[in-house]
Design an enzyme around this catalytic site. Structure first.
Site, PDB file in Angstrom:
ATOM      1  N   GLY A  94       0.544  -1.099   0.056  1.00 32.92           N
ATOM      2  CA  GLY A  94      -0.218  -0.209   0.148  1.00 32.92           C
ATOM      3  C   GLY A  94       1.010   1.270   0.082  1.00 32.92           C
ATOM      4  O   GLY A  94       1.404   1.674   0.684  1.00 32.92           O
ATOM      5  N   GLY A 146      -0.804  -9.443  -6.414  1.00 34.39           N
ATOM      6  CA  GLY A 146      -0.327 -10.131  -8.117  1.00 34.39           C
ATOM      7  C   GLY A 146       1.230 -10.306  -7.094  1.00 34.39           C
ATOM      8  O   GLY A 146       2.247 -10.271  -7.816  1.00 34.39           O
ATOM      9  N   ASP A 183       6.209  -5.472   5.685  1.00 33.53           N
ATOM     10  CA  ASP A 183       6.743  -6.803   6.170  1.00 33.53           C
ATOM     11  C   ASP A 183       6.429  -7.913   4.679  1.00 33.53           C
ATOM     12  O   ASP A 183       7.047  -8.816   4.726  1.00 33.53           O
ATOM     13  CB  ASP A 183       5.945  -7.479   7.253  1.00 33.53           C
ATOM     14  CG  ASP A 183       4.522  -7.604   7.492  1.00 33.53           C
ATOM     15  OD1 ASP A 183       3.906  -6.953   6.405  1.00 33.53           O
ATOM     16  OD2 ASP A 183       4.648  -7.475   8.480  1.00 33.53           O
ATOM     17  N   ASP A 230       0.563   1.027   9.102  1.00 31.01           N
ATOM     18  CA  ASP A 230       0.304   0.742  10.451  1.00 31.01           C
ATOM     19  C   ASP A 230       1.506   0.188  10.894  1.00 31.01           C
ATOM     20  O   ASP A 230       0.683  -0.510  12.652  1.00 31.01           O
ATOM     21  CB  ASP A 230       0.053  -0.878   9.899  1.00 31.01           C
ATOM     22  CG  ASP A 230      -1.027  -0.938   8.924  1.00 31.01           C
ATOM     23  OD1 ASP A 230      -1.896   0.337   8.534  1.00 31.01           O
ATOM     24  OD2 ASP A 230      -0.951  -1.923   7.894  1.00 31.01           O
ATOM     25  N   ARG A 235      -4.037  -1.795  10.223  1.00 29.26           N
ATOM     26  CA  ARG A 235      -4.460  -3.885  10.010  1.00 29.26           C
ATOM     27  C   ARG A 235      -2.524  -4.657  10.243  1.00 29.26           C
ATOM     28  O   ARG A 235      -2.528  -4.266   9.143  1.00 29.26           O
ATOM     29  CB  ARG A 235      -4.435  -4.107   8.002  1.00 29.26           C
ATOM     30  CG  ARG A 235      -4.934  -5.737   8.040  1.00 29.26           C
ATOM     31  CD  ARG A 235      -5.118  -6.079   6.273  1.00 29.26           C
ATOM     32  NE  ARG A 235      -5.765  -6.904   6.402  1.00 29.26           N
ATOM     33  CZ  ARG A 235      -6.739  -7.713   5.557  1.00 29.26           C
ATOM     34  NH1 ARG A 235      -7.286  -6.799   4.354  1.00 29.26           N
ATOM     35  NH2 ARG A 235      -7.046  -9.105   5.072  1.00 29.26           N
TER      36      ARG A 235
HETATM   37  O1  F6P Z   1      -1.396  -1.662   5.460  1.00 28.84           O
HETATM   38  C1  F6P Z   1      -1.302  -0.401   5.035  1.00 28.84           C
HETATM   39  C2  F6P Z   1      -3.249  -0.489   4.455  1.00 28.84           C
HETATM   40  O2  F6P Z   1      -3.433   0.962   4.875  1.00 28.84           O
HETATM   41  C3  F6P Z   1      -3.574  -1.381   6.264  1.00 28.84           C
HETATM   42  O3  F6P Z   1      -4.328  -0.044   7.077  1.00 28.84           O
HETATM   43  C4  F6P Z   1      -5.335  -1.056   5.420  1.00 28.84           C
HETATM   44  O4  F6P Z   1      -6.264  -2.185   6.440  1.00 28.84           O
HETATM   45  C5  F6P Z   1      -5.207  -1.289   3.994  1.00 28.84           C
HETATM   46  O5  F6P Z   1      -3.872  -0.991   3.732  1.00 28.84           O
HETATM   47  C6  F6P Z   1      -5.935  -1.051   2.932  1.00 28.84           C
HETATM   48  O6  F6P Z   1      -5.922  -1.592   1.907  1.00 28.84           O
HETATM   49  P1  F6P Z   1      -6.398  -0.910   0.584  1.00 28.84           P
HETATM   50  O7  F6P Z   1      -6.086   0.418   0.050  1.00 28.84           O
HETATM   51  O8  F6P Z   1      -5.925  -2.348  -0.699  1.00 28.84           O
HETATM   52  O9  F6P Z   1      -7.834  -0.813   0.299  1.00 28.84           O
END
Ligand code: F6P
Length: 362
Positions: free
Chosen positions: A14, A81, A118, A143, A187
């Site tokens: 992300g 992916g 991670d 996170d 998360r």
């Molecule tokens: O890991 C970063 C994060 O922003 C989490 O806090 C959140 O649950 C997740 O990614 C959201 O992912 P996406 O961008 O796929 O909605």
């Protein structure tokens, strides 16, 4: 010393605020300090899978202006992916790792700097071992759940946005005598909720690491009312479970499960039990964009320079880290294995309790 002429860099997982600041630091140090060429790979490992490989030369000139200050990543990124388990349109999965490794070779790279959390650093590390790639990692995640570093890029900016949201919610809560519930990301860790909750003056902080009972949350709201307070602020991390132990999730097209919605559940339960008027704000991806805070820009600069210096020394399979007021580097294997949850007995939880903030656990 290895003979380095060209390095690659990619952002993976992300996005978050501060990634462009890392790219800038890497390009400045590599080009000015060592005379190397820096290749930016687009869309994380997807860029190495594409043919022709999806990449561009990164010049210092690109980074002299706004990019230090902007959110997102100019390279693009992806949190799906996985090349070890790559999903095909028919739902089957294949191993595409050799294609990624070939992509590195096609670009003529002498080393790769991967910026990730991670999950993505673990994938990059396994690719590096399989293909004999020279890899250095830089930690980023809003996170803040990566082990072996006190700082990951993006967390401070996310906390700033969440704190700002509480600052905006407090006056309207007080004007209307409402309980405001703010749901934040993380998360599966509660670091954003905990830090923003303290900084933003929350009355209740709910994190997945501390099991709560809704009756205790309601009791705190009632106690505030009895003490003469006409509003309350509740911050809840998205990975907090409902009272019945269920996570509130949504399955996205393609099968990925994302969190979101626990704030509405908490707000409804508070209303049911206390009769208070509640309103819910789900902050979502607002926490990921926007300008990086000075702290994130500073750490991005520190990490970028140190990562390039590690490449120059041939210190591969390591992740840059910030510990005890110093930039250091740790084995990548240890970093990705060392998950960092909120410590229920740690200093920030103690601080919150000391301020009278409730965690709904008694
Ligand atoms: O890991 C970063 C994060 O922003 C989490 O806090 C959140 O649950 C997740 O990614 C959201 O992912 P996406 O961008 O796929 O909605």
């Amino acid at each position: 010393m290895p003979d380095i002429r060209r390095i690659g860099i990619l952002t993976s997982g992300g996005d978050c605020a501060g990634l462009n600041a890392v790219l800038r630091a890497v390009v400045y140090r590599a080009v000015q300090g060592y005379g190397w060429e820096v290749i930016g790979i687009r869309q994380g490992t997807a860029g190495l899978l594409a043919r022709p490989v999806d990449a561009e030369v990164l010049d210092i000139d690109q980074f002299t202006g706004m990019l230090l200050r902007t959110g997102g990543t100019i390279l693009g990124t992806t949190n799906r992916g996985d090349p070890f388990d790559y999903p095909l349109p028919d739902g089957s999965r294949i191993d595409r790792t050799e294609e990624v490794i070939d992509g590195y070779r096609l670009l003529g790279l002498d080393a790769l700097i991967g910026i990730g959390g991670d999950g993505s650093l673990d994938i990059l590390r396994r690719l590096a071992i399989q293909g004999g790639l020279n890899l250095v990692g830089i930690p980023k995640t809003i996170d803040n759940d990566l082990g072996h570093t006190e700082v990951s890029i993006g967390h401070a900016s996310a906390v700033s946005v969440a704190t700002d949201a509480l600052d905006h919610l407090q006056p309207t809560a007080a004007s209307h005598s409402r309980v405001m519930v703010l749901e934040v990301m993380g998360r599966d860790a509660g670091h954003i909720a905990l830090s923003a909750g303290i900084a933003g003056g929350a009355d209740v902080i709910l994190v997945p690491e501390i099991p709560y009972k809704i009756a205790h949350v309601a009791a705190k709201i009632d106690a505030l009312k009895q003490a003469g307070r006409n509003f309350a602020l509740v911050i809840v991390a998205e990975a907090v479970k409902r009272d019945d132990g269920e996570l509130v999730t949504r399955t996205q097209p393609g099968g990925m499960v994302t969190y979101g919605g626990i704030g509405h559940y908490i707000g409804e339960r508070i209303s049911e039990i206390t009769g208070a008027e509640t309103r819910i704000t789900v902050l979502g991806h607002v926490q990921r964009g926007g300008m990086p805070t000075p702290r994130d820009r500073l750490m991005a600069s520190v990490f970028g320079v140190h990562a390039v210096d590690l490449v120059a020394r041939g210190a591969f399979d390591r992740m840059v880290a910030w510990n005890n007021r110093r930039v250091v580097d740790v084995p990548l294997a240890e970093a990705v294995a060392g998950y960092h949850a909120v410590d229920p007995d740690g200093p920030l939880v103690r601080t919150a309790r000391g301020l009278g903030i409730a965690f709904g656990d008694g």
